[in-house]
Structure formats: C-alpha cells, structure tokens
Design an enzyme around this catalytic site. Structure first.
Site, mmCIF file in Angstrom:
data_model
loop_
_atom_site.group_PDB
_atom_site.id
_atom_site.type_symbol
_atom_site.label_atom_id
_atom_site.label_comp_id
_atom_site.label_asym_id
_atom_site.label_seq_id
_atom_site.Cartn_x
_atom_site.Cartn_y
_atom_site.Cartn_z
ATOM 1 N N GLY A 182 63.932 -25.327 50.084
ATOM 2 C CA GLY A 182 63.752 -24.375 49.259
ATOM 3 C C GLY A 182 62.047 -23.528 49.563
ATOM 4 O O GLY A 182 61.350 -24.164 50.406
ATOM 5 N N GLU B 295 45.795 -7.297 41.084
ATOM 6 C CA GLU B 295 46.498 -7.715 42.490
ATOM 7 C C GLU B 295 45.572 -7.063 43.637
ATOM 8 O O GLU B 295 44.962 -5.785 44.195
ATOM 9 C CB GLU B 295 47.430 -6.226 42.688
ATOM 10 C CG GLU B 295 48.250 -5.845 43.918
ATOM 11 C CD GLU B 295 49.054 -7.227 44.827
ATOM 12 O OE1 GLU B 295 49.135 -7.440 45.590
ATOM 13 O OE2 GLU B 295 49.377 -8.159 43.828
ATOM 14 N N HIS C 225 81.061 8.419 30.640
ATOM 15 C CA HIS C 225 79.886 9.034 29.183
ATOM 16 C C HIS C 225 80.759 8.252 28.059
ATOM 17 O O HIS C 225 81.672 8.534 27.859
ATOM 18 C CB HIS C 225 79.860 10.337 29.383
ATOM 19 C CG HIS C 225 79.068 10.991 28.318
ATOM 20 N ND1 HIS C 225 78.091 11.422 28.332
ATOM 21 C CD2 HIS C 225 79.014 12.129 27.163
ATOM 22 C CE1 HIS C 225 76.852 12.051 27.591
ATOM 23 N NE2 HIS C 225 77.620 12.027 26.627
#
Length: 473
Positions: A151, A210, A452
C-alpha cells in the site's frame, strides 16, 4: 518455525485480501502477512471512514436546505463525536466482515511485520518472508509465489510535516475530535476536494490551494471548471496556480499563517488548521525488496501487464505500484495476479478502463481518456454533453448542477472516455465503464432503454448528443 504455502500476500489491504480470497477459491494454500488491521488504508484510513463523514455532511447540508423541499426544520446541529462514532461503527462492522472472509476461505493470517529475504536455506530463490509477529516471535513463510501489497501513505510536504494538532494529513484529519472553525487545504486532488466539500457542509470556513491551474488536475477541464464554480458558490475559496511558501508557516495563539505566491503577488492565508493533501507515496521501505531483483521506478515497484516484478514468482499490486491508486484498482490487480499465477488467461492490465470517483457534493466520476488526452494522442474526436438540469429525476432530487460528457473517436465511433459531474454519478459510471470494456460506440449505448424518471437517462442523452441527436434539449 517455517511455514510453506502456495501464495503469500504481504499486506492485508483491499488488494491483498481480495487476492488471497481469489487464490483460496482456486484451491491455493494462502498466507496473509499484515502488520496492522486487515482492510488496510481503504477500510481504516481512507475510502470507508471518509465516505461516512461525507455522508453525514451531506445529510446536514440537506437539512439546512430542506425549506426548498417544503420542509421546515429548526435547531439542527452537528454533534461531531456522534458523527465520528458512526464512522467507527461502520469501519468495525466491515473489519469484522473481512475477518470472517478469512476464516470462511481458510486463509491463514499472520499479524506482524514482514520482510522479504533473498535465497537461503529455507528457499533457493528470493521471496521467502521473515515475519516478526506482534508478540515478538519470528516466523518464516516460504511461498511458491509472493504478492506484495504493502500500500501507501500520505505524501509529506517537507517543512509542513503533520503534528496532529495544527498540521494534518488525511490520517490525522479522520481522527479529529471536533471541527475547526477554519481550514487551509493544500492540494486540490481527489482527497483535497473531498475534504473541502465535507468541511464546508459541516460549516467550516475552507480555503483550498492547488499548484496546478485547475482542481482535480488529472480530470477533464470542463469538469474542473464546473466543480470550481459550484465550490465558489458554496463559499469555498478556491486558489489554483498558487505556490506554497513553506518557510513562511507560523503558529501564533493557535492561528496558522502561511504565504502563497501567484506570479509576482504574495498572499497571506490564516486558519485554525492546515490539511496537507498532495498525494500518496508507496510503502516500499523496510520490506526487503533490496534482497531481490524487484525494481522500483520513481518510488514505486515496477511490474509488467500481469503484475509480475523483476522476479517472475514475485508480483506486486495496488498503491505500491503507482498508477491508479484506488481500492477497486488494487482488487482488480490482485485478481489478475492470482489468475496469472494459476495459469489462467489474463487480459492485459489497462488503466484507462478503471473508473475514477470523487465523492464531493456533487460527485465526479470518469473513465477512459479526457478530450484533451484524446487530442494529445492524435485522435480526431467528437464530443457529446448533456446537463443534469434537463433530467427530471435530477430536479426532483434537488440537484440540477453538472453534466455528462462523452468523448468518441470520429473515425471509428468508439467511446474514448466519459466524464461526469453531478448527483450520484459515482453510481452511474459503471455503465460507461462497461461500454469501454465492450469497445462500444455512443449509438450502441444510446439504444439501451434507460428507465424514466432516473438519473441514468443523462448518460443515454449524452451518448445521443455525440452525433447531435439528444432528445431532451
């Protein structure tokens, strides 16, 4: 003591225990070596606990917006210890389930630290595992084949190492006993935006920073723009294209200050806590691969399309090999590795067929190539796009934001990729993933009768939109 077996799995996370179960199904004698708890990061520090918190945040957001459904509420509040207890209860129930699966499939589990050894008196080739058990005793496992599934862990930003108080990784954030008033999140990938969405719904003031010029840098640009627009409307401050000045970090009277740069401009941010979410790094240290011919590339174990390492009898799967670091990718890789060991025909691993899901509000999901990636590959593309606001079930649900985008090859008509942002799209992406596996065309998918009213209608309409034939707009 020496234990011999057909397959040993080093690491009992999602990829590891799934591989072990598949091996047991094929009649193999299997041993799992796990230092911590079965289930790994996904169950204990990732997918499951974070999605539990996200669900609680979503319920709270729905209650706050209940007036729009004609339901008046008052006095709703977040009791965070109860939110955390619900998370713990879910994790424990699933943990018990994994342990049951080990017993059901007669898989032996060794709780301890495993280290791969080179050729020895126990084994003429590399791949035996020396295990220091949790009680201090030693075992040696000698398998015919070894699968490494150790991991990953949160990547650390030097100078902003987690202290569990002011600076957190996702591991520490999951253990918070109370919500902060404000949070700066460094990193706008999947983990960062999920925490931004969750904390905002809980009432925390959130700023997300970011370095790239968009949130979710690996996703479609249109999806990123839509998510940024929605986040901004919700009150989340989104700062992209910014560089963090690590050496400016300070804490005074419990308040964090940190400078970020954008071109020649500098801005100082303040918050109660800082979450560093800049990706994950593989757990390859201290597992003994230096005793083998297993190679690493850029911090990850190198494998071929069948998950084999540089030693044919040693395989590696999951986050430790990089690529798509997702639990379902690890499971797929684990099954592929075991099937290859067993001699079954295995389709070569293709990462673009693995769906990617982000559990923000609204959700993001994708599979295959984006429009930009397809063009960079030299393909002539055609694109269909259909908004959720034209889907009746979406309006009934109370969430009209988002769309589905389909990218197809103009020459062959094959679907190259599907990108979604909207309500429950993580539950809709599997149909698009199946279409990719079957090498389907948009027309073929559009001929599927979508009931639908359902959210799934949006995919059928987006497929029709590729050739300008959408019905609902």
């Amino acid at each position: 003591m020496t234990i011999t077996c057909d397959i040993a799995v080093l690491g009992g996370g999602t990829g590891g225990y799934v591989a072990a179960i598949r091996a047991a199904q094929l009649g193999k004698d299997v041993v799992i070596i796990e230092e911590d708890k079965l289930g790994g990061t996904c169950l204990h520090r990732g997918c499951i606990p974070s999605k539990s918190l996200l669900r609680s945040a979503e319920v709270y957001a729905d209650i706050k917006e209940s007036d729009s459904y004609g339901i008046e509420t008052s006095g709703a509040k977040v009791v965070f210890p109860k939110v955390q207890q619900r998370k713990t209860d879910i994790v424990e129930q699933l943990h018990q389930g994994v342990q049951y699966l080990m017993r059901k499939n007669k898989i032996r589990v060794l709780h301890g630290k495993g280290r791969v050894t080179g050729p020895s008196i126990f084994s003429p080739k590399s791949g035996a595992v020396a295990v220091e058990l949790s009680d201090g005793e030693m075992e040696t496992v000698v398998p015919a084949h070894l699968i490494i599934a150790t991991g990953s862990r949160p990547r650390i930003l030097p100078g902003l190492e987690p202290d569990g108080i002011h600076i957190l990784s996702s591991d520490e954030a999951l253990l918070m006993e109370q919500l902060p008033q404000s949070m700066i999140i460094i990193g706008g990938g999947a983990i960062g935006v999920e925490w931004a969405s969750m904390l905002n719904d809980f009432g925390v003031q959130v700023t997300i920073v970011e370095t790239a010029n968009q949130l979710l840098p690996l996703e479609d640009e249109d999806v990123s723009k839509e998510l940024t627009k929605i986040f901004t409307r919700r009150g989340i401050r989104v700062l992209t294209g910014r560089t963090v000045q690590v050496d400016t970090y300070q804490v005074n009277d419990g308040v964090i200050t940190l400078d970020i740069e954008h071109g020649d401009k500098t801005e100082r941010l303040t918050a109660e806590k800082l979450l560093v979410s800049i990706g994950r790094q593989a757990n390859i240290e201290n597992i003994g691969i230096e005793n083998t011919d297993v190679r690493t590339e850029k911090g990850f174990i190198a494998v071929n399309k069948f998950m084999q390492t540089g030693e044919a009898h040693i395989y590696a799967i999951g986050d430790v090999i990089g690529g798509v670091q997702l639990a379902h990718a690890a499971s797929h890789e684990g099954i592929a590795a075991v099937n290859h060991i067993h001699g079954e025909t295995v389709h070569p691993y293709e990462s673009q067929l693995i769906p990617r899901c982000v559990y923000t509000r609204p959700e993001v999901a994708s599979v295959g190539y984006t429009e930009k990636e397809s063009k960079e590959r030299g393909l002539d593309v055609k694109v269909g796009k259909f908004p959720f606001q034209a889907i009746g079930k979406s309006l009934v649900h109370g969430s009209k934001d988002g769309f589905v985008k389909v990218v197809a090859d103009r020459k062959t008509n094959d679907i190259l990729g599907v990108q979604m942002i909207g309500v429950h799209v993580t539950d809709l992406i599997s149909e698009a993933a199946l279409a990719q596996v079957l090498n389907a065309t948009p027309w073929e998918v559009s001929q599927t009768i979508h009931p639908h009213p359902t959210l799934s209608e949006v995919l059928g309409e987006a497929m029709l939109a590729v050739d300008g034939n959408a019905i609902g707009m």
